[in-house]
Design an enzyme around this catalytic site. Structure first.
Site, PDB file in Angstrom:
ATOM      1  CG  ASP A 166       0.799   0.999  -5.767  1.00 23.44           C
ATOM      2  OD1 ASP A 166       1.105   2.056  -5.146  1.00 23.44           O
ATOM      3  OD2 ASP A 166       0.863  -0.137  -5.252  1.00 23.44           O
ATOM      4  CG  ASN A 414      -1.665   7.545 -13.168  1.00 25.42           C
ATOM      5  OD1 ASN A 414      -1.407   8.685 -12.785  1.00 25.42           O
ATOM      6  ND2 ASN A 414      -1.037   6.476 -12.710  1.00 25.42           N
ATOM      7  CD  GLU A 415       2.694   7.000 -12.439  1.00 25.49           C
ATOM      8  OE1 GLU A 415       2.648   5.758 -12.323  1.00 25.49           O
ATOM      9  OE2 GLU A 415       3.060   7.739 -11.529  1.00 25.49           O
ATOM     10  CG  ASN A 469       2.248  11.225 -11.429  1.00 26.84           C
ATOM     11  OD1 ASN A 469       1.704  12.325 -11.280  1.00 26.84           O
ATOM     12  ND2 ASN A 469       1.559  10.115 -11.666  1.00 26.84           N
ATOM     13  CE1 TYR A 471       5.328   9.117  -7.566  1.00 19.31           C
ATOM     14  CE2 TYR A 471       5.509   9.141  -5.176  1.00 19.31           C
ATOM     15  CZ  TYR A 471       4.722   9.121  -6.320  1.00 19.31           C
ATOM     16  OH  TYR A 471       3.361   9.085  -6.226  1.00 19.31           O
ATOM     17  CD  GLU A 509       0.852   9.413  -8.629  1.00 16.63           C
ATOM     18  OE1 GLU A 509       1.840   8.716  -8.305  1.00 16.63           O
ATOM     19  OE2 GLU A 509      -0.084   8.980  -9.340  1.00 16.63           O
ATOM     20  CD1 TRP A 554       1.036   8.101  -4.077  1.00 15.81           C
ATOM     21  CD2 TRP A 554      -0.652   9.016  -5.229  1.00 15.81           C
ATOM     22  NE1 TRP A 554       0.213   7.087  -4.496  1.00 15.81           N
ATOM     23  CE2 TRP A 554      -0.833   7.611  -5.195  1.00 15.81           C
ATOM     24  CE3 TRP A 554      -1.590   9.789  -5.905  1.00 15.81           C
ATOM     25  CZ2 TRP A 554      -1.914   6.976  -5.804  1.00 15.81           C
ATOM     26  CZ3 TRP A 554      -2.667   9.162  -6.499  1.00 15.81           C
ATOM     27  CH2 TRP A 554      -2.816   7.765  -6.453  1.00 15.81           C
TER      28      TRP A 554
HETATM   29  C1  LIG Z   1       6.687   5.679  -9.491  1.00 18.30           C
HETATM   30  C2  LIG Z   1       5.211   5.565  -9.632  1.00 18.30           C
HETATM   31  C3  LIG Z   1       4.513   5.982  -8.378  1.00 18.30           C
HETATM   32  C4  LIG Z   1       3.085   5.470  -8.384  1.00 18.30           C
HETATM   33  N1  LIG Z   1       2.262   6.258  -9.287  1.00 18.30           N
HETATM   34  C5  LIG Z   1       0.909   5.727  -9.479  1.00 18.30           C
HETATM   35  C6  LIG Z   1       0.220   5.487  -8.122  1.00 18.30           C
HETATM   36  O1  LIG Z   1      -0.979   4.790  -8.323  1.00 18.30           O
HETATM   37  C7  LIG Z   1       1.125   4.697  -7.165  1.00 18.30           C
HETATM   38  O2  LIG Z   1       0.489   4.492  -5.928  1.00 18.30           O
HETATM   39  C8  LIG Z   1       2.446   5.459  -7.007  1.00 18.30           C
HETATM   40  C9  LIG Z   1       3.321   4.779  -5.927  1.00 18.30           C
HETATM   41  O3  LIG Z   1       4.068   3.851  -6.256  1.00 18.30           O
HETATM   42  O4  LIG Z   1       3.195   5.194  -4.760  1.00 18.30           O
END
Ligand SMILES: CCC[C@@H]1NC[C@@H](O)[C@H](O)[C@H]1C(=O)O
Length: 600
Positions: A166, A414-415, A469, A471, A509, A554
């Site tokens: 992203d 990352n993720e 991370n 959300y 995040e 984030w």
């Molecule tokens: C649900 C994954 C969230 C995601 N995590 C990686 C970041 O690079 C993105 O910006 C972030 C987003 O979607 O805001």
């Protein structure tokens, strides 16, 4: 792996001339360049600033979105006085890959858009004359390169990237280019490790050179007073009453390495600034100089209007001013290594950073999120090549950044998709191969996305501490349902607690997209008020679980991404806008973090 990644210095033995400024630039959609001899230089391109991403300088979509080969060219003068020296061109980063030519001769290629490499041009230059450097770049994405993605061809024949991540695929000579003259016999690398002995400290060092001349190492304090010296390529500097590097209370010594018998006329001299400090994980604590710390800060991006992903000292200066104002003490270099100058500033300002390789998008769900596929990322013909490049970039990352006191930890992914059994052998290989790369043995870790929990992830034994991370309040349980989001987050933390968390947990995040200037009472999603509600919810949870040792929201600032129905000209989860102005949430954190000690 690069032979030497020492940051350039200028002294009586070494010169560093930056070749920044306007270069010639051309796209090469039909791969005409090789046929037409562009490697010898060209004058029919457009002028292009360096360092800068090329994307945002154009007014047409085809150019902004261009995917494929592109060429840069410029002239540079080599003085006759340089004869007898080793000559290099050092590229601080070319995104994502490059081939370098000098006076039409191919010198070398490099894969990876966020780490430096040097081209030995000694045999190709004309002394006392102008020379021509040409860079053939390429910005395509694939599953066998970092960062991961696909490159597709549209029906009109245009190529287009499909990132599994992203952030916008800004490309080009994103960082500076240096013309270096170096002694034939010289320092290639050095390492430092530290032992604290009460008020005193021992700086254990090693020096790598390409010759047999003797080496002398000295350490000077901030006033320039030499406090310790030692002879030999390996040794120990005993520092009485050492002034330690602390979080948000930095102190830097100057390390000087001299090669040669005669201190008055050394063969080579290399100097660098280092901080005496130790980093350890102890139970659920992160210790700096044996003192527990709490991380307050951000996930960031190297991203700004006009220059795109290029390093911009003005933006960096502003970002540190904002991070100090808000009471932060740390950040993650999401999702790639940043320019070395960022680490130098962090060293000076006493910030801790988690240094991340661009192993991002290793998850098909991410691709799905961005309109991709639904299959295992860790099972495919791309894995062998991907692994080679992944470990190569980890090696260079640690080689480049290992002497910065600001570097707290190495983030190796990352993720990634860690629910998939196929991830386990890949992770084992990466963690086995990276185990001994850092002389200071700093923690190695990676971020776990929403799906990767203590119940589902198959690789929780590998990281030295956990980075989560999460959300709730945004990607799920948003708006009026945020109370379910908080309840779910607490359920997960209770499971971590019940499972007996034995390592620190840092939230790397969390947040909400927010359109600056959008207000509503009571709130709705996308308003500044709602972003504060989400962040207050996370703060309540963080304050209730002692094993949580950090909160890195984030993102520091809004940043550019691909177009999509989930993005409003980029990702708007910034606490600040892309031009670095505060949203309401900035004042929430200014209040929350400045009430706490700087390092906790
Ligand atoms: C649900 C994954 C969230 C995601 N995590 C990686 C970041 O690079 C993105 O910006 C972030 C987003 O979607 O805001």
């Amino acid at each position: 792996m690069e032979t030497s990644l020492l940051y350039p210095v200028t002294n009586d033995q070494r010169t560093d001339q930056k070749l920044d400024g306007l270069w010639q630039f051309k796209f090469d959609e039909t791969k005409q360049g090789v046929k037409d001899g562009w490697e010898t230089g060209f004058h029919d391109g457009v002028s292009m600033p360096v360092p800068a991403s090329f994307n945002d300088f154009f007014t047409d979509k085809e150019s902004r979105e261009y995917t494929g080969d592109f060429w840069y060219s410029r002239k540079f003068f080599v003085p006759s006085a340089a004869k007898g020296k080793a000559l290099f061109l050092r590229f601080d980063a070319v995104t994502h890959r490059a081939t370098i030519f000098v006076n039409g001769k191919e010198i070398r290629s490099h894969e990876g858009g966020f780490l430096p490499f040097a081209a030995d041009i000694s045999s190709a230059v004309h002394y006392g004359a102008e020379n021509t450097v040409v860079v053939k770049g390429n910005n395509e994405l694939s599953r066998e390169a970092l960062p991961a993605g696909d490159t597709i061809t549209l029906r009109n024949g245009k190529k287009m990237v499909r990132p599994f991540f992203d952030f916008y695929n800004y490309s080009g000579l994103n960082r500076s280019v240096h013309l270096l003259t170096l002694p034939q016999e010289r320092v290639l690398d050095y390492t430092t490790t530290f032992e604290l002995n009460g008020q005193d400290a021992t700086v254990n060092y090693t020096v790598t050179t390409n010759g047999d001349a003797p080496v002398t190492v000295s350490l000077a304090d901030a006033d320039g007073q030499v406090v310790a010296t030692a002879q030999g390529k390996e040794g120990a500097l005993q520092v009485k009453n050492a002034h330690l590097w602390q979080v948000r209370n930095a102190y830097l010594y100057t390390l000087t390495i001299q090669v040669g018998d005669d201190a008055q006329t050394p063969v080579d001299t290399y100097t660098d600034r280092i901080g005496i400090r130790t980093i350890k994980i102890s139970g659920t604590n992160i210790l700096v100089n044996d003192k527990p710390i709490y991380l307050k800060g951000f996930g960031r991006h190297e991203d700004s209007p006009f220059a795109g992903r290029a390093f911009d000292l003005n933006v960096e200066k502003k970002d540190f001013a904002l991070m100090k104002w808000i009471g932060a003490n740390s950040f993650r270099t999401s999702h790639y290594p940043y320019d070395e100058q960022v680490y130098k500033i962090a060293d000076e300002e006493g910030f801790l950073l988690t240094d991340e390789v661009p192993a991002v998008g290793f998850k098909m769900a991410a691709a799905a999120f961005l309109g991709g596929l639904n299959q295992s990322f860790f099972k495919g013909p791309w894995l062998k090549k991907l692994h080679e490049r992944h470990i190569d970039q980890i090696r260079d990352l640690i080689k480049r950044d290992k002497n910065h006191p600001s570097v707290l930890a190495w983030s190796l992914f990352n993720e990634p998709d860690t629910i998939d059994e196929n991830a386990v052998p890949y992770f084992k290989q990466i963690f086995d191969e990276s185990k001994d790369l850092d002389p200071q043995s700093r923690p190695r870790t990676f971020t776990l996305s929403e799906d990767d929990t203590i119940e589902t992830s198959k690789v929780l034994d590998f990281p030295d501490f956990y980075m989560l991370n999460r959300y709730p309040g945004w990607y799920h349980f948003g708006g009026y349902q945020i109370s379910d989001g908080e309840a779910g987050l607490r359920d997960e933390m209770d499971k971590w607690q019940k499972a007996g968390v034995t390592k620190p947990v840092v939230f790397t995040e969390f947040g909400a997209d927010t359109e600056a200037g959008l207000h509503k009472l009571p709130s709705v999603m996308w308003t500044e008020e709602y972003q504060v509600e989400v962040l207050k919810m996370f703060s309540r949870v963080f304050d209730d679980y002692d094993f949580i040792k950090g909160e890195q929201v984030w993102n520091l600032a809004d940043f550019q991404t691909v177009e999509g129905n989930m993005r409003v000209n980029g990702n708007k989860k910034g606490i600040f806008t892309r031009d670095r102005q505060p949203k309401e949430a900035a004042f929430f954190y200014h209040d929350r973090w400045n009430k706490l000690p700087l390092d906790y």
